[in-house]
Design an enzyme around this catalytic site. Structure first.
Site, mmCIF file in Angstrom:
data_model
loop_
_atom_site.group_PDB
_atom_site.id
_atom_site.type_symbol
_atom_site.label_atom_id
_atom_site.label_comp_id
_atom_site.label_asym_id
_atom_site.label_seq_id
_atom_site.Cartn_x
_atom_site.Cartn_y
_atom_site.Cartn_z
ATOM 1 N N ASP A 40 40.029 40.279 45.527
ATOM 2 C CA ASP A 40 39.026 41.006 44.739
ATOM 3 C C ASP A 40 37.824 40.109 44.472
ATOM 4 O O ASP A 40 37.901 38.889 44.624
ATOM 5 C CB ASP A 40 39.648 41.443 43.404
ATOM 6 N N LYS A 62 35.230 45.696 45.093
ATOM 7 C CA LYS A 62 34.334 46.856 45.150
ATOM 8 C C LYS A 62 32.948 46.543 44.620
ATOM 9 O O LYS A 62 32.038 47.344 44.740
ATOM 10 C CB LYS A 62 34.932 47.995 44.349
ATOM 11 N N MET A 174 36.688 44.835 30.628
ATOM 12 C CA MET A 174 35.597 45.626 31.212
ATOM 13 C C MET A 174 34.806 46.370 30.132
ATOM 14 O O MET A 174 34.703 47.593 30.170
ATOM 15 C CB MET A 174 36.144 46.627 32.236
HETATM 16 N N1 SAH Z 1 43.834 41.809 36.174
HETATM 17 C C1 SAH Z 1 42.781 41.184 35.407
HETATM 18 C C2 SAH Z 1 41.847 42.187 34.797
HETATM 19 C C3 SAH Z 1 41.080 43.000 35.818
HETATM 20 S S1 SAH Z 1 39.922 44.053 35.080
HETATM 21 C C4 SAH Z 1 43.398 40.268 34.344
HETATM 22 O O1 SAH Z 1 44.602 40.333 34.109
HETATM 23 O O2 SAH Z 1 42.656 39.480 33.745
HETATM 24 C C5 SAH Z 1 38.485 43.037 35.127
HETATM 25 C C6 SAH Z 1 38.109 42.593 33.739
HETATM 26 O O3 SAH Z 1 38.909 41.500 33.324
HETATM 27 C C7 SAH Z 1 36.686 42.083 33.620
HETATM 28 O O4 SAH Z 1 35.736 43.124 33.532
HETATM 29 C C8 SAH Z 1 36.785 41.301 32.333
HETATM 30 O O5 SAH Z 1 36.819 42.161 31.209
HETATM 31 C C9 SAH Z 1 38.165 40.666 32.467
HETATM 32 N N2 SAH Z 1 38.102 39.322 33.055
HETATM 33 C C10 SAH Z 1 38.590 38.927 34.226
HETATM 34 N N3 SAH Z 1 38.401 37.601 34.420
HETATM 35 C C11 SAH Z 1 37.773 37.155 33.317
HETATM 36 C C12 SAH Z 1 37.317 35.868 32.895
HETATM 37 N N4 SAH Z 1 37.485 34.767 33.649
HETATM 38 N N5 SAH Z 1 36.724 35.785 31.686
HETATM 39 C C13 SAH Z 1 36.563 36.859 30.900
HETATM 40 N N6 SAH Z 1 36.977 38.108 31.242
HETATM 41 C C14 SAH Z 1 37.574 38.240 32.440
#
Ligand code: SAH
Length: 256
Positions: A40, A62, A174
């Site tokens: 991703d 995406k 998100m």
């Molecule tokens: N599977 C992922 C989440 C995917 S949805 C997890 O468990 O973290 C994507 C969202 O995750 C982003 O829009 C943001 O809100 C959050 N996110 C992912 N990586 C991040 C990071 N390094 N710092 C802050 N928010 C993060």
């Protein structure tokens, strides 16, 4: 690629929040040995640098990767590689089971009779809390933790949890809305204006930034760069955060 009888295997691998030090050993080993890696957008380049140099690596994200790719295209690609007998790592940011469209991909593999394993990863809320040096729960002030997405299939509005008990922590992934609108939705649901909250952007990475304050202040702050997660609740009180980049850390308390 012609399908081979010895069908391959798919590993859904959690890549964590970005810092390769936060990969699990299993994730690291699989990255070193996978034949194909479908990742991703949120997977950092530092993590991709750990990959098997001979692997076929494709960005199926995406956002800015393979533009216009649909979930069906991703499923097909994954199945195509596995049916060629390859060891496929489907690399997802954070933990693959959280807001990662895992359900759709598992269903597609089940239909194609391809075996898989899920390798958990460190989710963004955990990385954000660690960055801000706070717990996500507390025996005294937070007995439940809710992972909430600000972005739902088909653009359906998110349901803001009611503050039935004051001792909950909410992690909003998100946060698609402007902070003002998001804060106002929480206020309209009955959350007190002084509810402590913080936003952590690119947790665990060198670009990490943290804003800390309360719901009232949040309405007046500009958005931090994506990806960012919002944490709200009593656990945020008294945060003593230290950002990776200290210049980027700031508190918005009283700055409205
Ligand atoms: N599977 C992922 C989440 C995917 S949805 C997890 O468990 O973290 C994507 C969202 O995750 C982003 O829009 C943001 O809100 C959050 N996110 C992912 N990586 C991040 C990071 N390094 N710092 C802050 N928010 C993060």
């Amino acid at each position: 690629m012609a399908p081979r009888p010895d069908s391959g295997f798919v590993y859904f691998v959690g890549a964590g929040p970005g810092d390769p030090e936060l990969l699990t050993l299993r994730a690291f080993r699989l990255l070193r040995t996978a034949d194909a890696i479908l990742h991703d957008d949120l997977v950092s380049k530092e993590i991709l640098a750990c990959a098997n140099p001979d692997a076929t690596i494709e960005n199926v994200g995406k956002r800015c990767g393979f533009r216009g790719i649909s979930q069906e295209d991703i499923n097909e690609r994954m199945i195509e590689f596995a049916q060629c007998g390859l060891k496929v790592a489907r690399l997802k940011g954070g933990d693959p089971s959280i807001f990662g469209r895992l359900a759709e991909e598992i269903a597609a593999l089940a239909q194609a009779e391809i075996s898989f394993e899920i390798v958990p990863g460190i989710t963004a809320a955990s990385a954000a809390a660690a960055a801000a040096k706070i717990p996500l729960t507390s025996r005294k002030s937070s007995s439940q933790l809710i992972f909430l997405t600000g972005h739902r299939a088909g653009g359906a509005p998110i349901e803001i949890p009611l503050p039935t008990t004051r001792d909950s922590t909410i992690a909003v992934y998100m946060p698609a809305l402007e902070y003002k609108e998001l804060a106002e939705r929480f206020l309209a649901a009955g959350w007190p204006i002084n509810t402590p909250c913080l936003v952590v952007s690119t947790a665990s990475q060198s670009s990490q930034q943290i804003l800390a304050g309360n719901l009232g202040d949040l309405r007046f702050r500009q958005r931090l760069p994506s990806p960012a997660v919002l944490i709200l609740g009593n656990v945020v009180t008294g945060t003593r955060f230290a950002a990776t980049n200290p210049a980027a850390a700031c508190s918005f308390q009283g700055q409205s």
